[in-house]
Design a protein around this motif. Structure first.
Motif, PDB file in Angstrom:
ATOM      1  N   ARG A  19       1.017  -1.280   0.169  1.00 46.84           N
ATOM      2  CA  ARG A  19      -0.093   0.113   0.098  1.00 46.84           C
ATOM      3  C   ARG A  19       0.882   1.201  -0.072  1.00 46.84           C
ATOM      4  O   ARG A  19       0.267   2.405  -0.277  1.00 46.84           O
ATOM      5  N   LEU A  20       2.041   1.088   0.305  1.00 44.20           N
ATOM      6  CA  LEU A  20       3.173   2.278   0.302  1.00 44.20           C
ATOM      7  C   LEU A  20       4.049   2.254  -0.842  1.00 44.20           C
ATOM      8  O   LEU A  20       4.716   3.038  -0.892  1.00 44.20           O
ATOM      9  N   SER A  21       3.665   1.372  -1.856  1.00 39.49           N
ATOM     10  CA  SER A  21       4.747   1.088  -2.878  1.00 39.49           C
ATOM     11  C   SER A  21       4.676   2.260  -3.898  1.00 39.49           C
ATOM     12  O   SER A  21       5.738   2.608  -4.733  1.00 39.49           O
ATOM     13  N   ARG A  22       3.640   3.128  -4.020  1.00 39.51           N
ATOM     14  CA  ARG A  22       3.466   4.201  -4.922  1.00 39.51           C
ATOM     15  C   ARG A  22       4.378   5.520  -4.502  1.00 39.51           C
ATOM     16  O   ARG A  22       4.500   6.543  -5.225  1.00 39.51           O
ATOM     17  N   PHE A  23       4.888   5.350  -3.099  1.00 41.40           N
ATOM     18  CA  PHE A  23       5.661   6.631  -2.517  1.00 41.40           C
ATOM     19  C   PHE A  23       7.118   6.245  -2.615  1.00 41.40           C
ATOM     20  O   PHE A  23       7.572   5.376  -2.388  1.00 41.40           O
ATOM     21  N   ARG A  35       9.778  14.544   6.742  1.00 46.77           N
ATOM     22  CA  ARG A  35       8.527  15.286   6.442  1.00 46.77           C
ATOM     23  C   ARG A  35       8.021  14.051   5.243  1.00 46.77           C
ATOM     24  O   ARG A  35       6.694  14.405   5.091  1.00 46.77           O
ATOM     25  N   GLN A  36       8.710  13.926   4.426  1.00 51.72           N
ATOM     26  CA  GLN A  36       8.394  12.946   3.119  1.00 51.72           C
ATOM     27  C   GLN A  36       7.531  11.927   3.678  1.00 51.72           C
ATOM     28  O   GLN A  36       6.512  11.508   2.988  1.00 51.72           O
ATOM     29  N   LEU A  37       8.319  11.186   4.591  1.00 53.97           N
ATOM     30  CA  LEU A  37       7.575  10.034   5.029  1.00 53.97           C
ATOM     31  C   LEU A  37       6.209  10.466   5.662  1.00 53.97           C
ATOM     32  O   LEU A  37       5.335   9.585   5.582  1.00 53.97           O
ATOM     33  N   LEU A  62       8.997   0.005   8.047  1.00 55.27           N
ATOM     34  CA  LEU A  62       9.220   1.452   7.215  1.00 55.27           C
ATOM     35  C   LEU A  62      10.595   1.798   6.847  1.00 55.27           C
ATOM     36  O   LEU A  62      11.092   2.260   5.931  1.00 55.27           O
ATOM     37  N   ARG A  63      11.600   1.391   7.978  1.00 55.95           N
ATOM     38  CA  ARG A  63      12.875   1.758   7.842  1.00 55.95           C
ATOM     39  C   ARG A  63      13.418   0.960   6.514  1.00 55.95           C
ATOM     40  O   ARG A  63      14.151   1.311   5.706  1.00 55.95           O
ATOM     41  N   ASP A  64      13.063  -0.368   6.484  1.00 55.18           N
ATOM     42  CA  ASP A  64      13.548  -1.301   5.491  1.00 55.18           C
ATOM     43  C   ASP A  64      12.762  -0.839   4.103  1.00 55.18           C
ATOM     44  O   ASP A  64      13.588  -0.739   2.854  1.00 55.18           O
ATOM     45  N   GLN A  65      11.597  -0.470   4.120  1.00 50.72           N
ATOM     46  CA  GLN A  65      10.688  -0.261   2.740  1.00 50.72           C
ATOM     47  C   GLN A  65      11.484   0.930   2.087  1.00 50.72           C
ATOM     48  O   GLN A  65      11.751   1.036   0.958  1.00 50.72           O
ATOM     49  N   PHE A  66      11.704   1.927   2.955  1.00 48.99           N
ATOM     50  CA  PHE A  66      12.152   3.253   2.257  1.00 48.99           C
ATOM     51  C   PHE A  66      13.780   3.407   2.573  1.00 48.99           C
ATOM     52  O   PHE A  66      14.378   4.675   2.039  1.00 48.99           O
TER      53      PHE A  66
END
Length: 260
Positions: A19-23, A35-37, A62-66
């Motif tokens: 669900r966060l793959s578009r960001f 702030r971006q996150l 979130l750490r790993d995904q981004f």
């Protein structure tokens, strides 16, 4: 320039959340990574990707995904908590506490284009135009002309990232529409806004701009982010409205979120 945060070393990698793959986070943007996150998570919550009572991805996810540091995640979470969109529950994680309501401020958008569509003559007075911290800080009074009389309706402040808009500080925005320039010269298309409504105290400049509007204890202010179709930041904005302005709101409750 914001430098990349360093992900925590020797940490176990967790699966990304689709669900966060578009960001995407841009470590070279003037906007800080936390702030971006925050904006990405906020957009996912407000769009219904995460439901009321549902846990959002953990700090490690979130750490790993981004590819960011845990402190970056914590700073983003703190903003979401302070806004009341999530709450941190021991044993459950970070839980969505936002009941989604759809708000539409009908007259938010390009002031110049709206006025022209209504057959009125828009007028802009540039109050501030300076470059600092990699951004153009643009402050404008916006109004409508009726013969020789000008009714000033709002004062808006735009923060424009010069890495996205090189050379934009050379434009005369007293004579040109900001959004027309963004679309025509930078292929950036503002689509939607995420705004917080507050009341700001009077200042000498606001009183001077909005005179002869009646004296009031505070002015309505809409501040937040303007985004494109890909949820990428177009500008950060703050708009203070004259007491003479009337605003229409439309609120739509979803079936599962109707008030009891």
């Amino acid at each position: 320039m914001t430098h990349p945060s360093t992900p925590d070393a020797n940490a176990t990698t967790e699966s990304p959340d689709d669900r966060l793959s578009r960001f995407r986070l841009d470590s070279f943007s003037s906007e800080q990574l936390y702030r971006q996150l925050y904006r990405a998570l906020r957009a996912a919550i407000l769009s219904g990707d995460f439901s009321e009572g549902e846990a959002i991805p953990s700090e490690n996810q979130l750490r790993d995904q981004f590819g960011i540091a845990r402190t970056t995640v914590r700073n983003a979470m703190a903003l979401l908590v302070s806004e009341g969109l999530v709450q941190q529950v021991r044993g459950r994680g970070t839980i969505v506490s936002h009941r989604p309501i759809s708000h539409n401020i009908w007259n938010f958008g390009s002031f110049t284009e709206l006025a022209r569509r209504q057959g009125q003559r828009p007028v802009t007075r540039v109050l501030g135009h300076k470059v600092e911290n990699g951004e153009l800080l643009l402050v404008r009074a916006r109004g409508l002309a009726n013969g020789e009389t000008i009714s000033w309706l709002n004062v808006d402040t735009s923060h424009l990232d010069l890495s996205l808009y090189p050379g934009i500080d050379a434009y005369d925005f007293g004579a040109q529409s900001l959004y027309e320039v963004l679309r025509r010269d930078y292929d950036r298309h503002p689509l939607r806004s995420e705004l917080l409504l507050t009341v700001v105290p009077p200042s000498d400049r606001l009183r001077e701009v909005f005179a002869p509007a009646p004296s009031v204890p505070g002015y309505l202010c809409a501040s937040g982010d303007v985004l494109d179709a890909d949820d990428q930041l177009v500008e950060r904005t703050s708009i203070v409205y004259s007491p003479a302005v009337q605003m229409k709101f439309a609120t739509r409750w979803g079936r599962d979120t109707a008030p009891a």
